[in-house]
Enzyme design. Structure first.
Site, mmCIF file in Angstrom:
data_model
loop_
_atom_site.group_PDB
_atom_site.id
_atom_site.type_symbol
_atom_site.label_atom_id
_atom_site.label_comp_id
_atom_site.label_asym_id
_atom_site.label_seq_id
_atom_site.Cartn_x
_atom_site.Cartn_y
_atom_site.Cartn_z
ATOM 1 N N HIS A 82 -0.450 32.510 1.354
ATOM 2 C CA HIS A 82 -0.017 32.145 0.005
ATOM 3 C C HIS A 82 -1.216 32.047 -0.913
ATOM 4 O O HIS A 82 -2.242 31.482 -0.553
ATOM 5 C CB HIS A 82 0.705 30.787 0.040
ATOM 6 C CG HIS A 82 1.129 30.313 -1.311
ATOM 7 N ND1 HIS A 82 2.263 30.765 -1.926
ATOM 8 C CD2 HIS A 82 0.555 29.460 -2.181
ATOM 9 C CE1 HIS A 82 2.381 30.196 -3.112
ATOM 10 N NE2 HIS A 82 1.348 29.399 -3.295
ATOM 11 N N ASP A 161 13.139 21.388 -4.596
ATOM 12 C CA ASP A 161 11.876 21.689 -5.281
ATOM 13 C C ASP A 161 12.145 22.481 -6.548
ATOM 14 O O ASP A 161 11.532 22.255 -7.584
ATOM 15 C CB ASP A 161 10.923 22.466 -4.369
ATOM 16 C CG ASP A 161 9.758 23.019 -5.185
ATOM 17 O OD1 ASP A 161 8.963 22.206 -5.686
ATOM 18 O OD2 ASP A 161 9.675 24.243 -5.361
ATOM 19 N N ARG A 168 9.738 18.937 -13.903
ATOM 20 C CA ARG A 168 8.314 18.629 -14.134
ATOM 21 C C ARG A 168 7.742 19.496 -15.254
ATOM 22 O O ARG A 168 6.916 19.055 -16.044
ATOM 23 C CB ARG A 168 7.517 18.855 -12.835
ATOM 24 C CG ARG A 168 7.762 17.751 -11.803
ATOM 25 C CD ARG A 168 7.235 18.155 -10.436
ATOM 26 N NE ARG A 168 5.860 18.576 -10.462
ATOM 27 C CZ ARG A 168 5.348 19.580 -9.726
ATOM 28 N NH1 ARG A 168 6.107 20.252 -8.881
ATOM 29 N NH2 ARG A 168 4.088 19.902 -9.821
ATOM 30 N N SER A 183 5.198 20.737 -3.584
ATOM 31 C CA SER A 183 6.087 21.775 -4.096
ATOM 32 C C SER A 183 5.802 23.115 -3.396
ATOM 33 O O SER A 183 6.707 23.767 -2.865
ATOM 34 C CB SER A 183 5.882 21.888 -5.611
ATOM 35 O OG SER A 183 6.458 23.056 -6.114
ATOM 36 N N LYS A 187 8.132 25.066 0.196
ATOM 37 C CA LYS A 187 8.669 26.432 0.303
ATOM 38 C C LYS A 187 8.046 27.160 1.499
ATOM 39 O O LYS A 187 8.704 27.921 2.193
ATOM 40 C CB LYS A 187 8.400 27.192 -1.003
ATOM 41 C CG LYS A 187 9.273 26.662 -2.146
ATOM 42 C CD LYS A 187 8.878 27.184 -3.500
ATOM 43 C CE LYS A 187 7.700 26.463 -4.063
ATOM 44 N NZ LYS A 187 7.590 26.354 -5.502
HETATM 45 N N1 URA Z 1 3.601 26.360 -7.980
HETATM 46 C C1 URA Z 1 4.609 25.721 -7.388
HETATM 47 O O1 URA Z 1 5.388 26.322 -6.638
HETATM 48 N N2 URA Z 1 4.771 24.406 -7.615
HETATM 49 C C2 URA Z 1 3.949 23.682 -8.414
HETATM 50 O O2 URA Z 1 4.131 22.495 -8.577
HETATM 51 C C3 URA Z 1 2.899 24.363 -9.042
HETATM 52 C C4 URA Z 1 2.743 25.717 -8.798
#
Ligand code: URA
Length: 446
Positions: A82, A161, A168, A183, A187
């Site tokens: 990632h 999320d 957010r 967050s 995933k």
């Molecule tokens: N990318 C995400 O998936 N979540 C965040 O909070 C910030 C960047």
């Protein structure tokens, strides 16, 4: 349990228990906690922070809020990668076939580009017919049979999320390290890989602009990953200038293909070798970094990494002939040079501005709904530390609209600082955060 009491607790600087966090996330996902209460909680977390235990509990609660992929039916160690996102970051396109050609199974969920940063899915869609909207069964089959698959994030993956991130975004609570780390990692954990290699970008083109913030985010994410039983390592890499030379979807695909032929830009190749070596060690195919690098160099030299890309493109419906004949991609019609206004050395490039140039040309999206033009972008000819003569080309610009081309050129020039004194570019790899035990027995050099 009442959300009101949890808000007071966090507001007063106390820690929430695992049960309280689970209650909060599950109830919010089911619509039983209103946005205004969750906004208050996010702001309380923003100011009071979260402990390591709370952050892990939050991540697990979000990861378990929807579907979780079970890849245990696929033999071997499945590795995910990632990137926190940057300009010219086409790493997954070259890295994942390199690693898969060495025998490590790559199971990856990717996203689309937003704002000044690009996304892997958009780039992959440059191959006519390519689709990342595949069934989970196809994803698993491809990982099993050819060693690589990349799919778009399904809406049922970590839905809590998704809802929380949107909240957010509009309540000024995105940039809190525990919230960002949980967050992203929710995933990744839901996607089911056994090991995760993170590329945390730092600099003007990155989400995290300073090294201390990037290190803090990387430490938090590796703690979460390893705490959840996934072998997780983070490389912190420079994003104070674009990665490689190409910025724009098709242009980046062409650069990734060149890299798989051993003809890629040095910095981009170096990053692929670095991340790839961790993926090979995490995937159990190499004992140490040296061995991993030799294996990666070998699959580039003998063409199997390029073949792996072709296999992967074909398996997801794409026209693999473009892998061998990348000149078949149709680029934008207006092709112009951007001449340097003066002689000297490139001192700095405001990296996010280069991403914005691509956005202006139509190569990126401002909102999730925007259509993008895959054929536009820029190829840089000069990067930080390079010498340039007045009138020499700093970059070639590819556009389909003369006005957008003019705007992007102006912005591009404003992003470059040229001065008479020499300038040393910064190192690409700033730091590596790895779980304890990995560096015993000098597995890694950096
Ligand atoms: N990318 C995400 O998936 N979540 C965040 O909070 C910030 C960047």
């Amino acid at each position: 349990m009442r959300m009101y009491d949890l808000i007071i607790k966090k507001r007063n600087g106390q820690s929430l228990t695992e049960d309280e966090i689970k209650f909060m996330i599950n109830s919010y996902a089911m619509g039983e906690i209103p946005d205004y209460q969750m906004s208050a909680m996010m702001m309380a977390i923003y100011f009071q922070g979260m402990s390591e235990e709370e952050t892990l509990a939050l991540t697990m609660a979000m990861a378990n809020s929807g579907d979780t992929l079970d890849l245990s039916g696929i033999a071997g160690i499945k590795v995910d990668k990632h990137s926190t996102g940057g300009v010219g970051d086409k790493t997954s396109l070259a890295l994942t076939p390199m690693v898969a050609a060495c025998g490590v199974k790559v199971a990856k969920m990717s996203g689309r580009g937003l704002g000044h940063t690009g996304g892997t899915i958009d780039k992959l869609e440059s191959f006519p017919g390519f689709s990342t909207e595949i069934e989970i069964a196809t994803f698993e089959k491809n990982v099993n049979e050819i060693g690589i698959s990349i799919m778009g994030q399904t809406k049922d993956l970590a839905p809590a999320d998704k809802k929380l991130y949107a909240l957010r975004d509009v309540t000024a609570t995105v940039d809190q390290i525990s919230l960002i780390a949980s967050s992203i990692m929710s995933k990744k954990l839901a996607s089911g890989a056994d090991a995760i290699v993170l590329d945390v970008k730092t600099g003007s083109g990155a989400f995290m602009k300073t090294l201390p913030d990037s290190v803090a985010l990387a430490e938090e994410m590796t703690r979460i990953g390893n705490g959840a039983g996934r072998k997780t390592v983070a490389v912190i890499s420079d994003m104070d200038q674009p990665l490689g030379l190409a910025v724009g979807n098709i242009l980046e695909v062409q650069e990734a293909i060149a890299t798989l032929r051993g003809e890629g830009p040095e910095d981009f190749t170096q990053l692929c070798m670095c991340l790839g070596s961790y993926m090979l060690v995490a995937g159990g195919k190499a004992e140490n970094e040296m061995q991993a690098r030799e294996m990666l160099a070998e699959v580039i030299a003998n063409g199997t990494a390029l073949e792996k890309l072709a296999e992967f493109v074909k398996a997801q419906g794409g026209d693999a002939s473009y892998v061998y004949e990348p000149e078949k991609f149709v680029l934008a019609q207006i092709v112009e040079e951007i001449p340097a206004p003066e002689s000297g050395y490139i001192q700095s490039i405001v990296c996010d501005e280069i991403g914005i140039c691509s956005l202006i040309l139509g190569g990126g999206r401002e909102t999730k709904e925007n259509e993008i033009d895959l054929s536009v972008g820029l190829v840089l000819h000069k990067k930080v530390g390079d010498k340039v003569e007045a009138g020499e080309s700093l970059a070639t610009i590819y556009a389909n609209d003369a006005d957008k081309c003019r705007q992007a050129k102006q912005r591009f020039l404003a992003a470059y600082t040229i001065a008479p004194e020499k300038k040393e570019p910064q190192p690409l790899i700033k730091k590596v955060i790895m779980p304890s035990g990995w560096n015993e027995g000098k597995i890694f050099l950096i």
